[in-house]
Design a protein around this motif. Sequence first.
Motif, PDB file in Angstrom:
ATOM      1  N   GLU A  38       1.627   9.049  -6.116  1.00  0.00           N
ATOM      2  CA  GLU A  38       2.038  10.414  -5.778  1.00  0.00           C
ATOM      3  C   GLU A  38       3.122  10.772  -6.938  1.00  0.00           C
ATOM      4  OE1 GLU A  38       3.564  10.432  -1.846  1.00  0.00           O
ATOM      5  OE2 GLU A  38       1.543  10.500  -0.721  1.00  0.00           O
ATOM      6  N   ASN A  52       0.856  -1.106   0.008  1.00  0.00           N
ATOM      7  CA  ASN A  52      -0.017  -0.125  -0.036  1.00  0.00           C
ATOM      8  C   ASN A  52       1.000   1.387  -0.035  1.00  0.00           C
ATOM      9  OD1 ASN A  52      -2.408  -1.533   0.147  1.00  0.00           O
ATOM     10  ND2 ASN A  52      -2.743  -1.418   2.214  1.00  0.00           N
ATOM     11  N   GLU A  53       2.001   1.286   0.703  1.00  0.00           N
ATOM     12  CA  GLU A  53       2.816   2.360   0.778  1.00  0.00           C
ATOM     13  C   GLU A  53       3.423   2.665  -0.429  1.00  0.00           C
ATOM     14  OE1 GLU A  53       3.246   4.737   3.178  1.00  0.00           O
ATOM     15  OE2 GLU A  53       1.809   4.005   4.528  1.00  0.00           O
ATOM     16  N   CYS A  86       2.323   1.599  -3.536  1.00  0.00           N
ATOM     17  CA  CYS A  86       1.410   2.015  -4.452  1.00  0.00           C
ATOM     18  C   CYS A  86       1.191   3.808  -4.102  1.00  0.00           C
ATOM     19  CB  CYS A  86       0.085   1.359  -4.335  1.00  0.00           C
ATOM     20  SG  CYS A  86       0.299  -0.286  -4.994  1.00  0.00           S
ATOM     21  N   LYS A  87       0.991   3.968  -2.807  1.00  0.00           N
ATOM     22  CA  LYS A  87       0.738   5.225  -2.510  1.00  0.00           C
ATOM     23  C   LYS A  87       2.003   6.150  -3.242  1.00  0.00           C
ATOM     24  CE  LYS A  87      -0.203   8.284   1.289  1.00  0.00           C
ATOM     25  NZ  LYS A  87      -0.326   8.397   2.774  1.00  0.00           N
ATOM     26  N   ASP A  88       3.013   5.780  -2.881  1.00  0.00           N
ATOM     27  CA  ASP A  88       4.241   6.534  -3.351  1.00  0.00           C
ATOM     28  C   ASP A  88       4.345   6.797  -4.680  1.00  0.00           C
ATOM     29  OD1 ASP A  88       6.872   7.965  -3.131  1.00  0.00           O
ATOM     30  OD2 ASP A  88       7.713   5.994  -3.515  1.00  0.00           O
TER      31      ASP A  88
END
Length: 193
Positions: free
Chosen positions: A97, A89-90, A92-94
Amino acid sequence: MRVTWPAVSCDREEVKMAATGQEAAAMDSISRVPPSVLQLRNDADTGEHPGHEEASGNVAPAPKRSTNNNDGGVETAEEATEPAEPDINELCKDMFEKMAVFLQGELTATCEDYKLLENMNKLTSLKYMEMKDISINISRNLQDLNQKYASLQPYLDQINQIEEQVTALEQAAYKLDTYSKKLEAKFKKLEKR
């Protein structure tokens, strides 16, 4: 603890997990090799001999082996720990962004290009407006010149007529001059007689 056989190197737990039923029982019996045989195999793999540990002073101490009291000195394997995978998840979020920053940059560049084109179009339209004003002024001046020429045309015609009359008068003067010269010559002849 990793057991090394002549052609195979694997973890006991990995082999046990891969094998099922009778294969697991057979593997378990194979893995219960006496510690002295394992020590000899490890020494042979590293190129050392059992008596050389005391002779060399800078040799690292042998790794400690944990023993299970229930099996009577049988070695146990340590569980291999894999490095913890980063949180998906981190990641994918990165990624999103960074993708958003990239797309924002691309859109900003495109917007700047369109603004530049808009400014160029405005400047071009202003230049065309100036050129239109200049051409209108030139057209007005040409119309004024044509009107002035038209108003001067009768005078120019009169000048042409006067010029024609002057040329005719000049020719008459030449004729009169030649006639007077002939008359003078006759008069001189008459005087001589």
